[in-house]
Enzyme design. Structure first.
Site, PDB file in Angstrom:
ATOM      1  CE1 TYR B 169       9.836 -25.054   0.322  1.00 48.35           C
ATOM      2  CE2 TYR B 169       8.536 -23.025   0.603  1.00 48.35           C
ATOM      3  CZ  TYR B 169       9.516 -23.753  -0.016  1.00 48.35           C
ATOM      4  OH  TYR B 169      10.364 -23.085  -0.950  1.00 48.35           O
ATOM      5  CD  GLU B 255      -9.443   0.642  -9.397  1.00 46.21           C
ATOM      6  OE1 GLU B 255     -10.586   1.021  -9.853  1.00 46.21           O
ATOM      7  OE2 GLU B 255      -8.607   0.406  -9.965  1.00 46.21           O
ATOM      8  CG  ASP B 307      -8.941   4.243 -11.466  1.00 42.06           C
ATOM      9  OD1 ASP B 307      -9.365   5.173 -10.557  1.00 42.06           O
ATOM     10  OD2 ASP B 307      -7.794   3.585 -11.556  1.00 42.06           O
TER      11      ASP B 307
END
Lengths: 426, 426
Positions: B169, B255, B307
């Site tokens: 910006y 996780e 997982d």
């Protein structure tokens, strides 16, 4: 807590040092800044008004609506345990008396929802429906309800907290899909008249807080002026949060983590005593509960810094009015009185944000903006309507970070101090 | 820091109390648990090995590759400032000598990337290209490079930190699109031979940490045993993090935030001295830097709880090997030696996770699993190959939270203690 931390960088020319037109406007605005003490005077008045405000938050019973409407409240574990035991006894009695096994479940459908303008919130009407065990169409839901009640009972007895996903996995065979156990969990919360957090079923947190706040998280004393730049993660279990203390004059609610980081690194809260909080985008339940808690206990005004686009206002609306599917829980999740500090559509010209830092609104953005103009929470604030109309008309939006075009610290050194000095909030 | 916090709940029957077959297997496993002291003995050995390990991390120069390959390192602000000044002087000299204005930019294309098995990391080869100002095809990039150098210089001089978006910006007219300034920022980092964090351009953080760790965040002392359940947000500015101290025996990398919350609420780290960290899903740069920093300074083994699906392993791979587009920065971002604790495909049967808590893998999942079998970081670990082959063959996956089917606290009370007792990691 009043210990002054070194502030980095001085108020000087913008970091880029270039002398183009936007920068000179920025310098001009910088010159308008009064001393910090003077600036603080403005906010001190607002803060004092907020603290001494005798207008207590209206409740349904103040409006004689408590029999016609239903709300839930935060309750401690022992009282919820008692309610579950009572529900079980009622069921047993009903079976013994030959009336069979059923639960009386409040309806959460939109036809049973009511916007109460005095409260500026959505609440549930009184409609309920019987969830009968001896009926093929409701036997499954009745069984799930009994199971969820027993699981919640176990959780409360152990005094632990679990997520919705945990709950689902305890009996996948029965629940089949997480949406089924989630829905019944909301039913149970309405039925028992307590919030979902009172059931010790929590959402994951993503918010952070920094600044002039001390609180206890599960017995640990947290001083948010000593949380570095990263800040303190807002705890998922609001019932383990206690003893809030603060010498802040206001709460600064920030949409995005980049702006949060800027303010945390500049230790903005040491120059202007405040508490800075962000949910990093779409507000999560934990952050909303935490904001509500701060606002209620500390009685501080809340100033919001969001992007100048319909999405920024939507985020404000979630904090202020809640989302429709949690309407029964709205009094605990919503913080009605939030001031829109910036970035407002009128700021783009006032601060002469360069054209190339403004973004064109898409058709979808414009539609979202027009939809917002129909919303009650916008309509009752004339200033907001004007700003939003300007946004839709100019079809321009801008991010908080567009201010970086005047220098990286323009936000903390000029924009916010000037906003506060001029009491420029709506 | 060794102060014992109350632990909630006792090791008893599962929260649900039902006596179905999965629960009795769970009870059986629970009975195998030895005393905490015995369990800790296993991990203490690993921890000691990790601490006394004389095998220092290999570097490119150990492999005689430092001239053929390029790496960046963490450097302090003053040294980076010096490099930028030197780059500017070089450019000026080149112009004065009539050779014109250009930068020598290392190529980051995949043809210039090299996987070094000894390091288990991807590094850049030596290829560079001239970015010439007086050439129509490179003038824009050369200008952007000069601008980014001057912006970074300003940031470092002020000793502040900014985001990539802030940088963009400051000069939207020149950069046009954030991807352009981002890409040049990576070029500049390679050119100066320092990490992106050394340029004080930071990513937003989303990780949290809790447990037996004390560190300083921008001068504030943070004791992570006193961070309640919410934990401490990992700071975005790794160079402001210092003085790590710990009496932990291992780092537990988790996780998901739900599992993190369970372990934080149960104060797992008081029973088994450890540091618990999560990035809440896909690892962000700040969390990866923080993990690397802990691993390097505290010399602790890292155990991962993810997982049991290809996505969980992908997350591990990002921590261990990094992502290809940041390869030049890989030594600072990667933690090669992570042990796969669970949930592993073989755990599903070993712990008799009920059928209905396992999820069928989609074709896409299976393909992702097969792709992983071709990856170097998997192939060099026989145990991982076997587990992954089992996953692909059974076409079953499971989330960490599937363990909730044995009771909400099964994870912290049985699964993890037993895993550690049996040294069951790969």
């Amino acid at each position: 807590m009043s210990e002054k931390k070194r502030r980095r960088g001085e108020a000087g020319p913008s970091a880029t040092g270039k002398k183009s037109r936007p920068s000179s406007r920025a310098d001009e605005l910088r010159k308008q800044l009064k001393s910090d003490a003077d600036i603080l005077e403005s906010v001190r008045r607002m803060s004092a008004a907020s603290k001494s405000s005798t207008s207590k938050t209206l409740t349904l019973s103040d409006l004689n609506l408590s029999s016609a409407c239903r709300e839930v409240s935060d309750r401690d574990a022992s009282s919820v345990l008692l309610s579950i035991e009572r529900a079980a006894l009622d069921a047993a009695r009903s079976i013994l008396s030959g009336s069979g096994f059923s639960f009386d479940i409040p309806s959460r459908s939109s036809s049973n929802q009511l916007y109460v303008p005095e409260l500026d919130r959505i609440v549930l009407r009184e409609k309920t429906s019987a969830r009968i065990f001896a009926n093929l169409s409701t036997v499954r839901k009745a069984t799930i309800t009994a199971r969820v009640l027993s699981l919640v009972y176990a959780v409360l007895r152990r005094n632990i907290h679990v997520t919705k996903r945990d709950l689902f996995y305890t009996d996948v065979k029965l629940f089949q899909d997480q949406s089924h156990s989630d829905a019944v969990l909301d039913d149970v919360s309405c039925m028992l008249g307590c919030t979902r957090s009172s059931l010790h079923v929590v959402a994951s947190e993503k918010g952070v807080v920094v600044g002039r706040l001390i609180f206890y998280d599960d017995g640990d004393r947290i001083d948010c002026t000593k949380m570095g730049i990263g800040g303190k993660a807002i705890p998922p279990n609001i019932d383990r949060v206690g003893d809030l203390e603060s010498d802040a004059l206001f709460i600064l609610l920030v949409e995005k983590d980049a702006a949060f980081m800027r303010l945390a690194e500049d230790r903005f809260y040491n120059r202007f005593p405040c508490i800075i909080v962000t949910a990093k985008g779409q507000p999560d339940v934990a952050t909303r509960l935490f904001l509500k808690r701060m606002k209620t206990e500390l009685k501080l005004p809340v100033l919001a810094l969001v992007d100048s686009d319909p999405y920024g206002l939507k985020i404000l609306s979630v904090y202020m009015c809640g989302s429709k599917n949690m309407s029964y829980d709205s009094s605990n999740l919503t913080t009605p009185d939030i001031k829109w500090l910036g970035i407002r559509p009128s700021d783009l010209d006032k601060y002469q944000v360069p054209e190339q830092c403004r973004l064109p609104m898409t058709d979808q953005d414009v539609k979202a903006g027009k939809d917002l103009l129909e919303e009650d929470f916008v309509k009752r604030n004339e200033g907001w309507v004007k700003e939003l109309e300007m946004m839709v008309k100019t079809r321009q939006k801008a991010e908080i970070q567009a201010l970086s075009s005047f220098g990286f610290q323009y936000l903390s050194e000029v924009y916010l101090p000037l906003k506060i000095q001029q009491q420029d909030w709506l």
